[in-house]
Motif scaffolding. Structure first.
Motif, PDB file in Angstrom:
ATOM      1  N   TYR A 133       0.839  -1.189   0.000  1.00 44.65           N
ATOM      2  CA  TYR A 133       0.000   0.000   0.000  1.00 44.65           C
ATOM      3  C   TYR A 133       0.880   1.247   0.000  1.00 44.65           C
ATOM      4  O   TYR A 133       1.952   1.263   0.614  1.00 44.65           O
ATOM      5  N   ASP A 134       0.436   2.263  -0.677  1.00 45.99           N
ATOM      6  CA  ASP A 134       1.134   3.549  -0.703  1.00 45.99           C
ATOM      7  C   ASP A 134       0.542   4.435   0.393  1.00 45.99           C
ATOM      8  O   ASP A 134      -0.254   5.332   0.126  1.00 45.99           O
ATOM      9  N   TRP A 135       0.936   4.152   1.644  1.00 47.22           N
ATOM     10  CA  TRP A 135       0.368   4.868   2.776  1.00 47.22           C
ATOM     11  C   TRP A 135       0.883   6.305   2.837  1.00 47.22           C
ATOM     12  O   TRP A 135       2.040   6.578   2.552  1.00 47.22           O
ATOM     13  N   LYS A 136       0.010   7.191   3.270  1.00 47.49           N
ATOM     14  CA  LYS A 136       0.367   8.589   3.526  1.00 47.49           C
ATOM     15  C   LYS A 136      -0.096   8.946   4.931  1.00 47.49           C
ATOM     16  O   LYS A 136      -1.258   8.750   5.277  1.00 47.49           O
ATOM     17  N   LEU A 137       0.832   9.451   5.760  1.00 54.79           N
ATOM     18  CA  LEU A 137       0.489   9.872   7.113  1.00 54.79           C
ATOM     19  C   LEU A 137      -0.158  11.246   7.071  1.00 54.79           C
ATOM     20  O   LEU A 137       0.334  12.155   6.396  1.00 54.79           O
ATOM     21  N   THR A 138      -1.279  11.392   7.789  1.00 55.24           N
ATOM     22  CA  THR A 138      -2.014  12.662   7.756  1.00 55.24           C
ATOM     23  C   THR A 138      -1.666  13.587   8.915  1.00 55.24           C
ATOM     24  O   THR A 138      -1.988  14.770   8.871  1.00 55.24           O
TER      25      THR A 138
ATOM     26  N   GLY B 142      -1.454  -3.755   6.529  1.00 57.64           N
ATOM     27  CA  GLY B 142      -0.198  -3.776   7.275  1.00 57.64           C
ATOM     28  C   GLY B 142       0.811  -2.827   6.666  1.00 57.64           C
ATOM     29  O   GLY B 142       0.465  -1.846   6.016  1.00 57.64           O
ATOM     30  N   GLN B 143       2.083  -3.114   6.925  1.00 56.82           N
ATOM     31  CA  GLN B 143       3.212  -2.363   6.383  1.00 56.82           C
ATOM     32  C   GLN B 143       3.263  -0.922   6.878  1.00 56.82           C
ATOM     33  O   GLN B 143       3.691  -0.019   6.160  1.00 56.82           O
ATOM     34  N   LEU B 144       2.833  -0.722   8.103  1.00 56.14           N
ATOM     35  CA  LEU B 144       2.980   0.555   8.784  1.00 56.14           C
ATOM     36  C   LEU B 144       3.812   0.326  10.049  1.00 56.14           C
ATOM     37  O   LEU B 144       3.913  -0.806  10.532  1.00 56.14           O
ATOM     38  N   PRO B 145       4.424   1.364  10.606  1.00 50.61           N
ATOM     39  CA  PRO B 145       5.267   1.178  11.799  1.00 50.61           C
ATOM     40  C   PRO B 145       4.453   0.977  13.076  1.00 50.61           C
ATOM     41  O   PRO B 145       4.615   1.699  14.054  1.00 50.61           O
ATOM     42  N   GLY B 146       3.568  -0.019  13.044  1.00 47.88           N
ATOM     43  CA  GLY B 146       2.751  -0.323  14.206  1.00 47.88           C
ATOM     44  C   GLY B 146       1.488  -1.060  13.806  1.00 47.88           C
ATOM     45  O   GLY B 146       1.142  -1.156  12.624  1.00 47.88           O
TER      46      GLY B 146
END
Length: 249
Positions: free
Chosen positions: A127-132, A173-177
């Motif tokens: 996933y191409d996650w973006k932190l808001t 998944g694939q996020l720091p937590g």
């Protein structure tokens, strides 16, 4: 005395980290239902439920996890009556499990479809996650918001680095937590953690399913599409046939 206090300060976070990378999380899942009835019973869609609620569990270690229904095999009955018409639906919850191994980059998904079991082997989705920058608390854990978008819609999740495992419900998944809440595909599916139990998981509890016919995702899609067509659920006309739209992550 100062040396002793320094030693305790350094050791304490390490102790917490070791305790927080294994455990079990219970999620409440809500899925929007899109059902159309064709043929003689058309027009009775208003009798059908608009959403379906389920309970899921994620049992995890630092590198492995199993995501499954908490009450698989149960029979759920839904009855509605309105305007002189009645509707009755009985659903037996199938056996569905998703095993993930982040150490070797594999997933094995058990899907039960019309009484037959299939094992789908693949890789964890990316996933191409973006932190808001948005933050909130879930069950006492400080969480951050991340979003992504694909052909299925917008996905919004809340994850906590206080459980330092890059995992979550389903393929997420694939996020720091750990992901504790997810709003998927513009609200078509919502998962919210309702209970968190951290602690060492006994060896052998988290393991890949082995019973079922081994197929690829493409092969399973072909099998399910063919079966749906045979059952008259492909959009063709019929007498009282119900067409269900499948919600994917």
């Amino acid at each position: 005395m100062k040396k002793l206090m320094l030693l305790v300060t350094l050791a304490f976070p390490v102790f917490l980290f070791g305790q927080n990378n294994e455990g079990k999380i219970v999620y409440n899942e809500t899925v929007k239902l899109e059902i159309k009835i064709q043929g003689d019973a058309s027009g009775m869609e208003h009798l059908l439920p608009k959403e379906h609620n389920n309970v899921k569990t994620l049992t995890f270690t630092a590198s492995e996890s199993i995501f499954e229904d908490a009450n698989e095999g149960e029979v759920e009955e839904i009855s509605e009556t309105a305007e002189g018409n009645s509707f009755h639906m009985k659903m037996v919850k199938p056996e569905n499990k998703l095993y993930k191994n982040t150490a070797n980059g594999t997933t094995i998904e058990l899907k039960e479809f019309f009484g037959k079991k299939f094992l789908i082997t693949g890789e964890p989705l990316t996933y191409d996650w973006k932190l808001t920058g948005e933050q909130k608390e879930i069950l006492g854990y400080n969480c951050q918001q991340a979003t992504t978008e694909d052909e299925n819609g917008v996905k919004v999740v809340w994850f906590t680095s206080e459980i330092p495992v890059p995992n979550g419900p389903g393929h997420l998944g694939q996020l720091p937590g750990m992901i504790l809440e997810a709003n998927l595909n513009d609200g078509k599916m919502v998962l919210v953690a309702s209970k968190i139990e951290l602690g060492t998981i006994e060896e052998g509890i988290v393991k890949a399913p082995t019973k079922g016919k081994a197929v690829s995702q493409e092969e399973f899609d072909e099998i399910s599409a063919k079966k749906m067509e045979e059952m008259g659920m492909d959009g063709t006309s019929g007498s009282g046939r119900a067409v269900f739209k499948v919600i994917r992550q």
